[in-house]
Each structure stands twice: as C-alpha cells, then as structure tokens.
Enzyme design. Structure first.
Site, PDB file in Angstrom:
ATOM      1  CG  HIS A 162     -10.399  -8.072   2.200  1.00  0.00           C
ATOM      2  ND1 HIS A 162     -11.020  -7.864   3.166  1.00  0.00           N
ATOM      3  CD2 HIS A 162      -8.981  -8.009   2.657  1.00  0.00           C
ATOM      4  CE1 HIS A 162     -10.773  -7.540   4.077  1.00  0.00           C
ATOM      5  NE2 HIS A 162      -9.221  -7.525   3.847  1.00  0.00           N
TER       6      HIS A 162
ATOM      7  CB  CYS B 118      -8.625 -10.077   5.213  1.00  0.00           C
ATOM      8  SG  CYS B 118      -7.806  -9.001   6.597  1.00  0.00           S
TER       9      CYS B 118
ATOM     10  CG  ASN C  53      -9.137  -4.631   6.189  1.00  0.00           C
ATOM     11  OD1 ASN C  53     -10.017  -5.611   6.618  1.00  0.00           O
ATOM     12  ND2 ASN C  53      -7.812  -4.969   5.848  1.00  0.00           N
TER      13      ASN C  53
HETATM   14  C1  LIG Z   1      -0.819   0.987   4.575  1.00  0.00           C
HETATM   15  C2  LIG Z   1      -0.695   1.503   3.324  1.00  0.00           C
HETATM   16  C3  LIG Z   1      -2.074   2.465   2.861  1.00  0.00           C
HETATM   17  C4  LIG Z   1       0.650   2.608   3.153  1.00  0.00           C
HETATM   18  O1  LIG Z   1       0.431   3.102   1.845  1.00  0.00           O
HETATM   19  P1  LIG Z   1       2.138   3.131   1.159  1.00  0.00           P
HETATM   20  O2  LIG Z   1       1.834   4.041   0.077  1.00  0.00           O
HETATM   21  O3  LIG Z   1       2.534   1.945   0.917  1.00  0.00           O
HETATM   22  O4  LIG Z   1       2.861   4.213   2.310  1.00  0.00           O
HETATM   23  P2  LIG Z   1       4.163   3.566   3.119  1.00  0.00           P
HETATM   24  O5  LIG Z   1       4.109   2.462   3.861  1.00  0.00           O
HETATM   25  O6  LIG Z   1       5.314   3.542   2.148  1.00  0.00           O
HETATM   26  O7  LIG Z   1       4.419   4.940   3.924  1.00  0.00           O
HETATM   27  C5  LIG Z   1       4.638   6.080   3.441  1.00  0.00           C
HETATM   28  C6  LIG Z   1       4.861   7.150   4.453  1.00  0.00           C
HETATM   29  O8  LIG Z   1       3.593   7.470   5.241  1.00  0.00           O
HETATM   30  C7  LIG Z   1       3.598   7.198   6.570  1.00  0.00           C
HETATM   31  N1  LIG Z   1       2.390   6.846   7.131  1.00  0.00           N
HETATM   32  C8  LIG Z   1       1.919   5.790   7.250  1.00  0.00           C
HETATM   33  N2  LIG Z   1       0.607   5.797   7.933  1.00  0.00           N
HETATM   34  C9  LIG Z   1       0.415   6.971   7.818  1.00  0.00           C
HETATM   35  C10 LIG Z   1      -1.005   7.710   8.394  1.00  0.00           C
HETATM   36  N3  LIG Z   1      -2.037   7.133   8.884  1.00  0.00           N
HETATM   37  N4  LIG Z   1      -0.871   9.112   8.040  1.00  0.00           N
HETATM   38  C11 LIG Z   1       0.152   9.693   7.527  1.00  0.00           C
HETATM   39  N5  LIG Z   1       1.380   9.017   7.103  1.00  0.00           N
HETATM   40  C12 LIG Z   1       1.263   7.703   7.587  1.00  0.00           C
HETATM   41  C13 LIG Z   1       4.797   6.343   6.840  1.00  0.00           C
HETATM   42  O9  LIG Z   1       5.426   6.264   8.059  1.00  0.00           O
HETATM   43  C14 LIG Z   1       5.605   6.499   5.662  1.00  0.00           C
HETATM   44  O10 LIG Z   1       6.462   7.669   6.213  1.00  0.00           O
HETATM   45  P3  LIG Z   1       7.952   7.648   5.962  1.00  0.00           P
HETATM   46  O11 LIG Z   1       8.263   7.810   4.313  1.00  0.00           O
HETATM   47  O12 LIG Z   1       8.431   9.010   6.344  1.00  0.00           O
HETATM   48  O13 LIG Z   1       8.527   6.671   6.499  1.00  0.00           O
HETATM   49  C15 LIG Z   1      -0.371   0.583   2.108  1.00  0.00           C
HETATM   50  O14 LIG Z   1       0.744  -0.038   2.050  1.00  0.00           O
HETATM   51  C16 LIG Z   1      -1.547  -0.550   1.987  1.00  0.00           C
HETATM   52  O15 LIG Z   1      -2.510  -0.194   2.004  1.00  0.00           O
HETATM   53  N6  LIG Z   1      -0.927  -1.659   2.354  1.00  0.00           N
HETATM   54  C17 LIG Z   1      -2.080  -3.029   2.196  1.00  0.00           C
HETATM   55  C18 LIG Z   1      -2.836  -2.689   3.485  1.00  0.00           C
HETATM   56  C19 LIG Z   1      -3.644  -4.068   3.503  1.00  0.00           C
HETATM   57  O16 LIG Z   1      -4.538  -4.252   2.688  1.00  0.00           O
HETATM   58  N7  LIG Z   1      -3.824  -4.692   4.514  1.00  0.00           N
HETATM   59  C20 LIG Z   1      -4.701  -5.719   4.695  1.00  0.00           C
HETATM   60  C21 LIG Z   1      -4.468  -6.781   4.011  1.00  0.00           C
HETATM   61  S1  LIG Z   1      -5.567  -8.052   4.408  1.00  0.00           S
END
Ligand SMILES: CC(C)(COP(=O)(O)OP(=O)(O)OC[C@H]1O[C@@H](n2cnc3c(N)ncnc32)[C@H](O)[C@@H]1OP(=O)(O)O)[C@@H](O)C(=O)NCCC(=O)NCCS
Length: 344
Positions: free
Chosen positions: A271, A117, A301
């Site tokens: 980004h 990214c 993204n």
């Molecule tokens: C991916 C992201 C949105 C997840 O949000 P979060 O608040 O951290 O959520 P968590 O990872 O703690 O997951 C919480 C719960 O939601 C669930 N979950 C994950 N994706 C889901 C979806 N699409 N829909 C519903 N639930 C979902 C998980 O399974 C987890 O369930 P559990 O607690 O029963 O295990 C967040 O971590 C994020 O944006 N990370 C950075 C991603 C990024 O920017 N990547 C590229 C960088 S270049």
C-alpha cells in the site's frame, strides 16, 4: 480444468487516474506547508483529483473496463464484482452495483466492502474464496476512491497525503500453478480512532466518547466531527508506527506459511502511503529497493485503490514476468492489514 489444485489467478489488470494533478507547490498556496516538508516526510510530490462528475463509480468503471480488455473476458461472463472503497458516492446503490450497470455485467453479484487502505487485499481474499468454492466463477475486484471529498483542505496534517484513483483486476480459476498461493488478513478495532472518518452531522457517531481502554495512545490528538462533513482524522505518528510493525509482521508470516524467504519474491507491492514505510519494508526483502514497487510520489495515498493501481502499472510496465512471485501488503484504518503471495 485438470486435476490439479485450482487457484484464483489474475488474468487482467486495469487502472484509471483522473487527469487533474495537484502538486506540492499547489498545496503551498492552500495551507502552511512546503514541497520540501511533504516530499521529505512522505515521498509524495503530486496526487490526482477527480474532476466534475468523476464520482468513485466512474473511476471504478474505467479501471474495470481496462482490466476486462486486458483479460479478454467479456463483462457478461463476470459472476462477481467486489469494490473496495470508503468513498462510494452513495451507500445505496453500492459502487459495485453502479459498476455492474455501467459495464453491463448483468450476470454478476455485486457489492462493496470497506477495509480502508487494506480494502483491495481484503476483496481479493474474498474473491479467491468464491473461486476456490466454484472454479467457474470469474471475478472483477476493484479498489476505487475519491478521497478528495473526504479531506479537510484546511488540515495540513492530512490534506497533503491523499489522492483519487481506481485499479481493478479480473480473476479466474487456474490449475497451472498460477494464482493466489497464500494470504493472511488481520483487524484491530481497538485502535480505530487513530485513523477515522468523522461522523456526518446528525448521524449516530460511530465512535464513543471515551477512548477504548488499554490502547495506550493519546486520543486527544484527534478531532471529532465538525458538524459539516465527514473528514479523515489521523494521529500520523501512531499510525506510522503501527503500519510499519503490522506490515513487517504480516509479510514475514505469509512468507513463513509458504516456506519462502524474501529472496523468493520478485516484486513486493505494498500500500502506497509513505515512502519511509516502503523503504523500511525493502529491508525485509533482503534490502533490495528494486524489489519494491513505488508510485506514491505520483499519486499519494489512494487508499483501497493504491495496490490495485500499482499492480496494474507493474504488470503493464513489464515489472512482473510469468511465473514470478508477487507479494501484496496492506495496512489501513480500522485498523486492518494483510498480505498475499501470487504466482503470476
Ligand atoms: C503524517 C506524517 C507524514 C507526519 O510525519 P511525522 O514525521 O510523523 O511528523 P509529525 O506528525 O511528528 O509532525 C511534525 C510537525 O510537522 C507539522 N506538519 C504536519 N503536517 C505538515 C505539513 N503538511 N506541512 C508542514 N508541516 C506539517 C506538524 O504540525 C508538526 O508540527 P509541531 O511539531 O509544531 O506540532 C507521518 O506521520 C505519516 O506518514 N504517518 C502515517 C500516515 C499514513 O500512512 N496514513 C495512512 C495509513 S493507511
């Protein structure tokens, strides 16, 4: 060219987004998720998905043509084409060589770079160094991705996040104060496993079997290659924390390098990964959310394409005026991250 310092200035931008839209409501039919979960956690409401035949170089070529048109520079005047991508349809020929062929830029050196990214910011930095070394060079820098081919559509942790698209800009030497003023790039391979593409079946795995020592993270969160394709795997929460910290730090360092404060920046183009990361960065620029460009809601993204697309939208939408200071800021797999300040 006068006697003043020559910098690499952006003289045209372009982008291309596939027409197919995949909305959160569509994803509700595919995996166990909800519009509310996706939009509240990420800010994403829709993303574009490449259609039949729209391989990465096709998107890149369309964005490149738009950027060339905006710049008034002809394809055969271009001396350098760099495509930042992790989703080239083939490693050989490169996406950049396909673009060179398709736009008729027979005088250009063309190659791809991979910094996930952060790729567009890395590619801009490279083009800037070419132009500083030889101010006659005109460069085409493109970020292009078809991440829909690298997403496991059964994995709700990742499939809701990514989209396809391409953005481009043309750079040329300028001695009138415009151009890239400063920038910094960083990499940390010790955390690479937190956000990676699984190896293709039969290929030599890029990652070892043991987690790197001392990284202090839970690698059991991540899967391994499933033997079928190459898909994105991500430890979302760890990536989130690292992205926030790294982007804040690099923004502050580049501002300090130039003796500037956040107030001096007219527009920050980060980004586009997650609205919460973007809102956090707004705090670093005096808390004015109007200074941050946001389109993650429309496209998700798009990895190396995201800043390039946002830059084009901002330029065409009148969000950037001549003389403005624009800051780009990226974070991606690798890990890789960086920022640049550009006088428009
Ligand atoms: C991916 C992201 C949105 C997840 O949000 P979060 O608040 O951290 O959520 P968590 O990872 O703690 O997951 C919480 C719960 O939601 C669930 N979950 C994950 N994706 C889901 C979806 N699409 N829909 C519903 N639930 C979902 C998980 O399974 C987890 O369930 P559990 O607690 O029963 O295990 C967040 O971590 C994020 O944006 N990370 C950075 C991603 C990024 O920017 N990547 C590229 C960088 S270049």
């Amino acid at each position: 060219m006068g006697n003043n310092l020559v910098r690499a200035a952006i003289c045209g931008t372009g982008s291309y987004l596939p027409e197919n839209r995949l909305n959160n409501s569509d994803l509700e039919e595919m995996v166990e998720t909800s519009d509310d979960w996706i939009s509240s956690r990420t800010g994403i409401r829709s993303r574009r998905i490449a259609g039949a035949g729209e391989i990465t170089s096709v998107l890149a070529t369309r964005a490149a043509r738009n950027a060339l048109d905006a710049s008034g520079i002809a394809a055969d005047e271009i001396g350098l084409i760099i495509v930042a991508t992790i989703t080239a349809s083939s490693a050989m020929p490169s996406c950049a060589c396909r673009v060179q062929r398709d736009i008729g830029a027979g005088n250009a050196v063309a190659f791809d770079i991979g910094a996930a990214c952060s790729g567009f910011v890395f590619a801009l930095d490279m083009a800037e160094k070419y132009i500083r070394a030889n101010p006659a060079i005109k460069a085409l820098v493109i970020g292009a991705e078809t991440l829909s081919n690298r997403v496991d559509w059964n994995d709700r942790n990742t499939c809701v996040l990514f989209g396809d698209g391409a953005g481009a800009c043309v750079l040329a030497g300028a001695d009138d104060g415009r151009g890239i003023l400063a920038g910094r790039l960083y990499s940390d391979g010790s955390l690479g496993e937190l956000l990676h593409l699984t190896p293709l079946a039969g290929s030599n795995p890029y990652l070892g079997d043991s987690p790197p020592a001392g990284a202090g993270v839970d690698f059991s969160l991540l899967g391994r290659g499933n033997g079928e394709g190459s898909y994105i795997k991500m430890a979302g929460r760890e990536v989130f924390k690292n992205a926030v910290r790294a982007m804040e730090e690099v923004v502050e360092k580049v501002l300090a390098d130039l003796g500037l404060s956040g107030d001096d920046i007219a527009l920050l183009i980060p980004h586009q990964a997650n609205i919460r990361i973007l809102e956090n960065l707004a705090g670093r620029l005096g808390g004015d959310p109007g200074k941050i460009y946001i389109n993650v809601d429309k496209y998700g993204n798009t990895s190396a394409a995201s800043i390039a697309i946002a830059l084009d939208e901002a330029a065409r939408g009148g969000r950037i005026k001549e003389g403005d200071l624009v800051m780009l800021c990226a974070f991606g797999g690798g890990f890789t991250w960086g920022a640049q300040v550009i006088r428009w």
